[in-house]
Design a protein around this motif. Structure first.
Motif, PDB file in Angstrom:
ATOM      1  N   ALA A  61       0.721  -1.111  -0.013  1.00  0.00           N
ATOM      2  CA  ALA A  61      -0.124   0.047  -0.133  1.00  0.00           C
ATOM      3  C   ALA A  61       0.998   1.387   0.029  1.00  0.00           C
ATOM      4  O   ALA A  61       0.338   2.263  -0.149  1.00  0.00           O
ATOM      5  CB  ALA A  61      -0.963   0.042   1.221  1.00  0.00           C
ATOM      6  N   VAL A 142      -4.133   7.280   1.389  1.00  0.00           N
ATOM      7  CA  VAL A 142      -4.568   6.006   1.369  1.00  0.00           C
ATOM      8  C   VAL A 142      -5.879   5.627   1.503  1.00  0.00           C
ATOM      9  O   VAL A 142      -6.240   5.988   2.872  1.00  0.00           O
ATOM     10  CB  VAL A 142      -3.564   5.185   2.015  1.00  0.00           C
ATOM     11  CG1 VAL A 142      -3.962   3.561   1.933  1.00  0.00           C
ATOM     12  CG2 VAL A 142      -2.173   5.078   1.450  1.00  0.00           C
ATOM     13  N   TRP A 144      -8.228   2.154   2.262  1.00  0.00           N
ATOM     14  CA  TRP A 144      -7.926   0.700   2.589  1.00  0.00           C
ATOM     15  C   TRP A 144      -9.223   0.147   2.701  1.00  0.00           C
ATOM     16  O   TRP A 144      -9.958   0.605   3.919  1.00  0.00           O
ATOM     17  CB  TRP A 144      -7.133   0.677   3.655  1.00  0.00           C
ATOM     18  CG  TRP A 144      -6.691  -0.836   3.717  1.00  0.00           C
ATOM     19  CD1 TRP A 144      -7.423  -1.530   5.012  1.00  0.00           C
ATOM     20  CD2 TRP A 144      -5.694  -1.842   3.548  1.00  0.00           C
ATOM     21  NE1 TRP A 144      -6.893  -2.897   5.232  1.00  0.00           N
ATOM     22  CE2 TRP A 144      -5.920  -3.284   4.175  1.00  0.00           C
ATOM     23  CE3 TRP A 144      -4.700  -1.662   2.652  1.00  0.00           C
ATOM     24  CZ2 TRP A 144      -5.066  -4.240   4.194  1.00  0.00           C
ATOM     25  CZ3 TRP A 144      -3.594  -2.777   2.764  1.00  0.00           C
ATOM     26  CH2 TRP A 144      -4.171  -3.994   3.103  1.00  0.00           C
ATOM     27  N   VAL A 177      -3.721   6.247  -3.300  1.00  0.00           N
ATOM     28  CA  VAL A 177      -4.250   4.808  -3.575  1.00  0.00           C
ATOM     29  C   VAL A 177      -5.480   4.441  -2.742  1.00  0.00           C
ATOM     30  O   VAL A 177      -5.545   4.728  -1.734  1.00  0.00           O
ATOM     31  CB  VAL A 177      -2.812   4.020  -3.476  1.00  0.00           C
ATOM     32  CG1 VAL A 177      -1.684   4.272  -4.421  1.00  0.00           C
ATOM     33  CG2 VAL A 177      -2.342   3.910  -2.149  1.00  0.00           C
ATOM     34  N   TYR A 178      -6.061   3.608  -3.691  1.00  0.00           N
ATOM     35  CA  TYR A 178      -7.383   2.898  -2.945  1.00  0.00           C
ATOM     36  C   TYR A 178      -7.003   1.315  -2.928  1.00  0.00           C
ATOM     37  O   TYR A 178      -6.514   0.821  -4.073  1.00  0.00           O
ATOM     38  CB  TYR A 178      -8.530   3.157  -3.901  1.00  0.00           C
ATOM     39  CG  TYR A 178      -9.763   2.515  -3.446  1.00  0.00           C
ATOM     40  CD1 TYR A 178     -10.056   2.074  -2.024  1.00  0.00           C
ATOM     41  CD2 TYR A 178     -10.812   2.523  -4.392  1.00  0.00           C
ATOM     42  CE1 TYR A 178     -11.284   1.448  -1.836  1.00  0.00           C
ATOM     43  CE2 TYR A 178     -11.891   1.980  -4.238  1.00  0.00           C
ATOM     44  CZ  TYR A 178     -12.296   1.552  -2.826  1.00  0.00           C
ATOM     45  OH  TYR A 178     -13.430   0.989  -2.505  1.00  0.00           O
ATOM     46  N   ILE A 179      -6.743   0.646  -1.729  1.00  0.00           N
ATOM     47  CA  ILE A 179      -6.512  -0.728  -1.892  1.00  0.00           C
ATOM     48  C   ILE A 179      -7.754  -1.448  -1.374  1.00  0.00           C
ATOM     49  O   ILE A 179      -8.463  -1.253  -0.471  1.00  0.00           O
ATOM     50  CB  ILE A 179      -5.329  -0.921  -0.444  1.00  0.00           C
ATOM     51  CG1 ILE A 179      -4.433  -0.226  -0.887  1.00  0.00           C
ATOM     52  CG2 ILE A 179      -5.048  -2.478  -0.623  1.00  0.00           C
ATOM     53  CD1 ILE A 179      -3.401  -0.376  -2.131  1.00  0.00           C
ATOM     54  N   ASP A 217      -2.956  -0.102 -10.432  1.00  0.00           N
ATOM     55  CA  ASP A 217      -1.364   0.158 -10.191  1.00  0.00           C
ATOM     56  C   ASP A 217      -0.774  -1.000  -9.905  1.00  0.00           C
ATOM     57  O   ASP A 217       0.524  -1.032  -9.753  1.00  0.00           O
ATOM     58  CB  ASP A 217      -1.305   1.278  -9.477  1.00  0.00           C
ATOM     59  CG  ASP A 217       0.109   1.922  -9.610  1.00  0.00           C
ATOM     60  OD1 ASP A 217       0.639   1.937 -10.669  1.00  0.00           O
ATOM     61  OD2 ASP A 217       0.567   2.176  -8.269  1.00  0.00           O
ATOM     62  N   GLN A 219      -1.166  -5.344  -8.219  1.00  0.00           N
ATOM     63  CA  GLN A 219      -1.722  -6.369  -7.590  1.00  0.00           C
ATOM     64  C   GLN A 219      -0.805  -7.173  -6.674  1.00  0.00           C
ATOM     65  O   GLN A 219       0.322  -7.430  -7.274  1.00  0.00           O
ATOM     66  CB  GLN A 219      -2.725  -7.121  -8.286  1.00  0.00           C
ATOM     67  CG  GLN A 219      -2.082  -8.153  -9.130  1.00  0.00           C
ATOM     68  CD  GLN A 219      -2.927  -8.984  -9.903  1.00  0.00           C
ATOM     69  OE1 GLN A 219      -3.469  -8.566 -10.646  1.00  0.00           O
ATOM     70  NE2 GLN A 219      -3.067 -10.251  -9.737  1.00  0.00           N
ATOM     71  N   ASP A 220      -1.142  -7.601  -5.429  1.00  0.00           N
ATOM     72  CA  ASP A 220      -0.123  -8.655  -4.628  1.00  0.00           C
ATOM     73  C   ASP A 220      -0.747  -9.965  -4.463  1.00  0.00           C
ATOM     74  O   ASP A 220      -1.876  -9.960  -4.119  1.00  0.00           O
ATOM     75  CB  ASP A 220       0.011  -7.868  -3.285  1.00  0.00           C
ATOM     76  CG  ASP A 220       1.109  -8.542  -2.376  1.00  0.00           C
ATOM     77  OD1 ASP A 220       0.956  -9.550  -2.051  1.00  0.00           O
ATOM     78  OD2 ASP A 220       2.018  -7.977  -2.231  1.00  0.00           O
ATOM     79  N   LYS A 249      -4.215  -2.539  -6.155  1.00  0.00           N
ATOM     80  CA  LYS A 249      -3.729  -1.391  -5.729  1.00  0.00           C
ATOM     81  C   LYS A 249      -4.380  -0.307  -6.818  1.00  0.00           C
ATOM     82  O   LYS A 249      -3.906  -0.549  -7.859  1.00  0.00           O
ATOM     83  CB  LYS A 249      -2.196  -0.768  -5.499  1.00  0.00           C
ATOM     84  CG  LYS A 249      -1.957   0.388  -5.355  1.00  0.00           C
ATOM     85  CD  LYS A 249      -0.560   0.796  -5.431  1.00  0.00           C
ATOM     86  CE  LYS A 249       0.316  -0.043  -4.349  1.00  0.00           C
ATOM     87  NZ  LYS A 249       1.885   0.030  -4.646  1.00  0.00           N
ATOM     88  N   ARG A 251      -4.864   3.662  -8.246  1.00  0.00           N
ATOM     89  CA  ARG A 251      -4.459   4.881  -7.954  1.00  0.00           C
ATOM     90  C   ARG A 251      -5.203   6.096  -8.713  1.00  0.00           C
ATOM     91  O   ARG A 251      -5.644   5.889  -9.859  1.00  0.00           O
ATOM     92  CB  ARG A 251      -2.848   5.112  -8.461  1.00  0.00           C
ATOM     93  CG  ARG A 251      -2.174   6.343  -8.053  1.00  0.00           C
ATOM     94  CD  ARG A 251      -0.539   6.180  -8.497  1.00  0.00           C
ATOM     95  NE  ARG A 251       0.125   5.039  -8.076  1.00  0.00           N
ATOM     96  CZ  ARG A 251       0.600   5.227  -6.713  1.00  0.00           C
ATOM     97  NH1 ARG A 251       0.340   6.203  -6.049  1.00  0.00           N
ATOM     98  NH2 ARG A 251       1.185   4.001  -6.161  1.00  0.00           N
TER      99      ARG A 251
END
Length: 254
Positions: A61, A142, A144, A177-179, A217, A219-220, A249, A251
């Motif tokens: 993040a 952020v 989240w 960012v928006y998670i 933007d 990914q995990d 993620k 953006r």
């Protein structure tokens, strides 16, 4: 170039492309490492660290000292407390509980109250307001939401989801960012399982969030679980805590 060399080059390029699309893991900063090691965290939270991988999540993040973070639908505050320590005294964490959830979940209300009363975390600001409003006193770095995006669909409806995503977009600073972290449903299932299995199709999330103006933007994949066949409810004892989860993620363009 020999055929062997050409094949090796092609494989290397493919691997590089895959790593880029999945989002290369970022090493946790000292602030994040300290936040996870913080002795004031509840033991119940620490016991979940192996499954939730908090250091990697916060690093993905990009949370850093001084940031302003919104934890949307914070539950009992597992990530809220981590954010509070990671952003430090110059940062701030808004623990945002939608009024629609507060009106039907005493557990969510109790979690919010516990965050507000915990003296170990003086930079958490509890908020209760309509989900689509996000009336914050400042722009944030952020936003989240963890294991809750499907609930906005299940409890509030698709029109509200679109309004929430747009409100998140407006609440963020340019470049913020928006998670979105959630339980994965079967590919192509859309919203079918949001209210029953508490899962959502990752591709549906992408389309909805991008429609609000965001750009994907990264990914995990640290929380993916190929052993999960997406047919069980996420609370099933055989799977709870080990569901297949995606982390995106998004953006806000500068």
């Amino acid at each position: 170039m020999s055929r062997v060399s050409a094949i090796a080059l092609a494989l290397g390029l493919a691997a590089s492309s895959l790593a880029l699309s999945a989002g290369a893991a970022t090493a946790p900063s000292p602030a994040i490492t300290a936040a996870v090691a913080d002795a004031s965290r509840p033991q119940a939270d620490k016991d979940r660290d192996a499954d939730r991988k908090p250091a990697e999540m916060l690093a993905f993040a990009g949370v850093k000292p001084g940031d302003k973070v919104v934890d949307f639908m914070p539950g009992a505050g597992y990530f809220t407390r981590l954010f509070a320590k990671a952003v430090g005294p110059k940062g701030r964490v808004y623990s945002l509980l939608p009024g629609e959830i507060a009106s039907r979940s005493q557990k969510a209300v109790d979690g919010q109250k516990a965050l507000a009363e915990d003296k170990a975390y003086g930079n958490i600001v509890p908020l209760v307001e309509p989900a689509a409003a996000l009336s914050l006193p400042e722009k944030v770095d952020v936003v989240w939401t963890s294991q809750n995006y499907h609930d906005v669909h299940a409890f509030m409806g698709t029109e509200t989801v679109a309004a929430v995503n747009k409100a998140v977009f407006n609440a963020l600073k340019p470049g913020g960012v928006y998670i979105v972290l959630d339980h994965a449903a079967e590919a192509g299932s859309g919203l079918r399982d949001a209210n029953t299995l508490h899962r959502i199709d990752p591709e549906t999330v992408k389309k909805e969030v991008e429609a609000a103006g965001f750009v994907l933007d990264g990914q995990d994949d640290a929380l993916r679980n190929t052993a999960d066949n997406h047919t069980l409810k996420v609370f099933d004892p055989a799977l709870r805590g080990h569901t297949d989860q995606f982390v995106f993620k998004f953006r806000k363009p500068k």
